[in-house]
Design an enzyme around this catalytic site. Structure first.
Site, short mmCIF file in Angstrom:
data_model
loop_
_atom_site.label_atom_id
_atom_site.label_comp_id
_atom_site.label_asym_id
_atom_site.label_seq_id
_atom_site.Cartn_x
_atom_site.Cartn_y
_atom_site.Cartn_z
CG ASP A 169 4.36 0.64 32.40
OD1 ASP A 169 5.18 -0.11 33.42
OD2 ASP A 169 3.33 0.84 32.49
CD GLU B 16 1.45 2.60 29.33
OE1 GLU B 16 2.31 2.95 30.28
OE2 GLU B 16 0.26 2.77 28.96
CB CYS C 53 3.85 11.70 31.44
SG CYS C 53 3.30 10.05 30.79
CG HIS D 209 14.52 1.98 54.20
ND1 HIS D 209 14.91 0.78 53.90
CD2 HIS D 209 15.57 2.68 53.65
CE1 HIS D 209 15.98 0.69 53.13
NE2 HIS D 209 16.38 1.90 53.00
#
Length: 793
Positions: free
Chosen positions: A675, A651, A722, A408
């Site tokens: 979100d 959002e 976005c 990782h």
């Protein structure tokens, strides 16, 4: 029940009970005396009914062990005689390419823990014993790979539902199929995968290096690139990094409850720290790569691990540090002994989270790396947490004596764009700080005090690499125009000056989202007006009159600032005191930022964007404050763009519901699907137990996006998107068909998104949207797109 007559009489007895009571009775094939005692102890400890039954079944384990008749843990044997909660089972073949490695294993555990039934699983191909489906470590160490057959059992009232959910997870390849047809932020399939080393590498430019060159070391090529200092030379000074050593002492404790509470407190704090790392990493490397830390959160919740630690504390009276370390070492050993080399490397995550908790228990400060000048980092190894915190502007390369290309840490290094060579000879650890080193992350070689001809070859290689990159991005600077002539703006999401430079180089037509949080993090006080002004002006200068949308400070809640004390913990930080709510309660902080943005607007195309807007009142309150700041600047004779546009992030569902009203108040919308998805689906995207529900292609989320776009266009304002969905090339036809005016993506995704737009028509995309909005799930939407889009000629 441990006699046939007991079984018959118990079943008969249940029939005499009222039906409501019958539903609450469980039959358990446990020994009478020992089983009853074990069950009572488990129940008194607050375990659920299935855990109580498991303890009862295992009550003869000590005697069976003494007699040598135990073939497998009795606590894992499931009942097939339970009338009310029978055991169900399914057999599944694993088809996703990497099997049950970190992320799929985490999804399996998350799904299993959603149900009351006890889930057990065994790898039939490797003939393993059953393990608990709610244990991340036990599931991972099954060593499940592509093609393996699993036997999964479920015992409990919702057994059928549990198995159906797990079966769906496997049928969907744990989302791997969707990822394989999409791109991550580097334009690569499989963000987790072991093949990223090759896929992320540019075309190889081979130069004839002299064998056994003086000072040459060979290792594992883990992250491509040539480490260059800011002076342009193909080398940089070495700086050693050594994490703080944690030494523990084992001792006897009398107050075991207090000791357990100490451990619980450390685990709680560790969880908060990991979530903070996730938030920071999301800003720097994106949610997809930051999800590496999901498995660490599940590790802290692993019931098998926690029960083992608790037993050592309560039965052996061990102190928390010694008990925790002993169990973590056992888990780490179980990973190291696996035959699968890829799964062996997951031990890094175990050690990383284990050391974090241990550090909190002993009270050690967290080690931080602060570099005055750019350097190549030399270390024995780097944990994922260490790597995620590195600054690519200061850390030009990584050289370690251990590690692998599929760890990782290596994945994060590649995402950050930091060249890395791992597995170098240990002699590198004896180099003095400041020793000059050259590093080639593609070939896996490093040079100590490199000679001039090596520097020349590396410089030539870097130049050839850059030329190839420029050729690949040649069309990225052209407008994104669909086959039927519609132009869509492609902007960049950025979080630093470096980001904007990369964005412009990749063909960005502006910045659709400047995350200003980076100015406030990793410091002890808020940035001054002058500090912010300098950064905003520098970014605007790089953009050269392209649009720059600056999102005001979006912290608080899940992204706290250490120097601003909230005063109380928030149970639901994503629903808490954050974004515009936070700023409206910190007017000095807010006004300072607004002044800096206004002052930077002179001669540039700068716009302000407000986060977390849920009401018209918040917008109007902000506009009043903005007016006050403008008046103060006018009074001081300071210039600014008086016509600067103000927009909002859409959002939260409330903003969608009143989008028509909000459109009358602002100049533009930007939809934040990251979100919005979690709020629409009521699922915290940082919670690994439910993060799989957060999918921006779910029809519910898409309908919210459609409603927002329609309200914006009816109100005469533009609307962009976005969120990470904008960078998902699979989703491009959906976004075009919905009518978005602008897409804002991470800088690396710009060329791919522009190419995707140029291969589509609006007519075709609109037809796909009509069908997509009628689908039942995100998976169905992906399937629809993959079968509907005409491949390019």
């Amino acid at each position: 029940m441990d006699l046939g007559s007991a079984l018959l009489s118990a079943e008969m007895a249940i029939e005499f009970l009222p039906e409501a009571q019958q539903q609450k009775v469980y039959l358990c094939e446990a020994p009478l005396v020992e089983g009853a005692i074990a069950a009572v102890v488990a129940a008194a400890a607050g375990r659920d009914i299935h855990q109580v039954m498991a303890k009862a079944r295992g009550a003869l384990l000590a005697k069976a062990t003494q007699l040598g008749v135990v073939s497998r843990p009795l606590s894992l044997v499931t009942s097939t005689t339970d009338v009310e909660s029978p055991t169900r089972e399914i057999r599944l073949i694993v088809s996703n390419r990497l099997g049950l490695q970190a992320r799929p294993a985490a999804q399996f555990v998350v799904t299993a823990t959603r149900f009351q039934s006890q889930i057990l699983v065994r790898n039939l191909t490797r003939n393993t014993e059953f393990v608990r489906g709610d244990s991340i470590n036990q599931v991972t160490t099954l060593g499940v790979r592509q093609g393996h057959e699993l036997l999964i059992t479920a015992t409990g009232a919702d057994a059928d539902e549990a198995l159906a959910a797990l079966q769906a997870l496997f049928a969907n390849n744990f989302g791997e199929a969707a990822r394989s047809c999409c791109s991550n932020k580097e334009g690569l399939p499989n963000p987790e995968g072991e093949d990223n080393v090759a896929l992320n590498s540019p075309p190889a430019f081979h130069h004839e290096f002299t064998p056994a060159t003086h000072g040459e070391l060979s290792g594992i090529a883990a992250s491509p690139g040539v480490a260059m200092s800011t002076t342009g030379f193909a080398y940089a000074p070495v700086v050693h990094y050594q994490p703080t050593h944690i030494s523990i002492t084992e001792y006897h404790v009398e107050d075991v409850k207090l000791e357990w509470q100490r451990l619980e407190a450390a685990i709680h704090t560790a969880r908060q720290e990991i979530q903070a790392v996730f938030s920071q990493a999301s800003l720097q490397i994106g949610d997809a790569e930051a999800a590496i830390f999901d498995a660490q959160l599940l590790f802290l919740e692993d019931p098998v691990l926690l029960e083992a630690v608790k037993e050592r504390i309560f039965k052996n009276h061990l102190n928390a540090e010694a008990a925790w370390q002993a169990v973590v070492d056992e888990v780490a050993t179980s990973y190291r002994t696996l035959e699968d080399s890829y799964l062996q490397e997951r031990v890094d995550d175990v050690v990383d989270v284990g050391q974090r908790v241990l550090r909190l228990l002993v009270g050690n400060a967290d080690a931080n790396l602060h570099l005055e000048e750019p350097a190549i980092l030399v270390a024995t190894d780097l944990s994922p947490s260490d790597t995620a915190r590195l600054d690519p502007k200061k850390v030009l390369g990584i050289c370690t004596t251990s590690g692998s290309a599929t760890s990782h840490s290596a994945i994060i290094a590649r995402t950050l764009g930091i060249p890395a060579v791992l597995g170098i000879d240990a002699q590198v650890l004896h180099l003095a700080d400041g020793t000059l080193m050259a590093l080639d992350g593609e070939s896996g070689r490093a040079w100590i005090e490199p000679e001039s001809h090596i520097l020349d070859l590396l410089a030539a290689k870097q130049e050839a690499w850059q030329t190839a990159q420029q050729q690949a991005q040649a069309t990225a600077h052209q407008p994104a125009i669909t086959l039927d002539g519609r132009q869509v703006s492609v902007f960049a999401n950025i979080g630093s000056i470096k980001d904007v430079q990369v964005a412009v180089a990749n063909g960005a037509e502006g910045v659709g989202l400047l995350r200003t949080e980076f100015l406030y993090l990793d410091r002890t006080s808020a940035p001054t007006e002058e500090e912010q002004l300098a950064v905003y002006q520098a970014i605007a200068q790089v953009l050269d009159h392209r649009p720059l949308i600056i999102r005001t400070l979006d912290v608080g809640g899940d992204k706290p600032l250490p120097y601003l004390r909230v005063g109380f913990p928030e149970a639901n930080p994503f629903l808490g005191w954050r974004g515009i709510r936070f700023c409206l309660d910190h007017l000095d902080l807010f006004k300072t930022q607004l002044r800096a943005i206004l002052r930077a607007s002179v001669g540039h195309q700068i716009k302000i964007m407000l986060p977390m807007i849920a009401s018209v009142t918040e917008v109007r309150a902000t506009k009043v404050i903005l007016g006050e700041v403008q008046a103060e600047l006018n009074q001081a004779g300071i210039s600014f763009d008086a016509a600067m546009k103000v927009g909002i992030m859409v959002e939260v569902p409330a903003a969608v519901a009143i989008a028509d009203q909000l459109a009358d108040e602002v100049d533009f919308f930007s939809i934040g699907t990251n979100d919005l998805s979690q709020y629409v689906m009521a699922s915290d995207r940082t919670n690994p137990r439910i993060a799989n529900l957060v999918d921006a292609l779910h029809p519910a989320v898409l309908r919210m996006v459609q409603q927002t776009i329609q309200a914006a266009h009816s109100g005469g304002i533009s609307v962009g998107l976005c969120g990470e969905l904008a960078a998902d090339i699979l989703a491009t036809p959906i976004l075009l068909g919905l009518g978005l005016d602008e897409l804002s993506v991470n800088p690396q995704s710009i060329p791919g998104v522009k190419q995707a737009i140029a291969r589509l028509s609006i007519v075709e995309s609109e037809a796909i949207v009509v069908s997509a909005l009628q689908q039942d799930s995100a998976e169905d939407v992906r399937e629809l797109i993959s079968t509907s889009v005409t491949p390019p000629a």
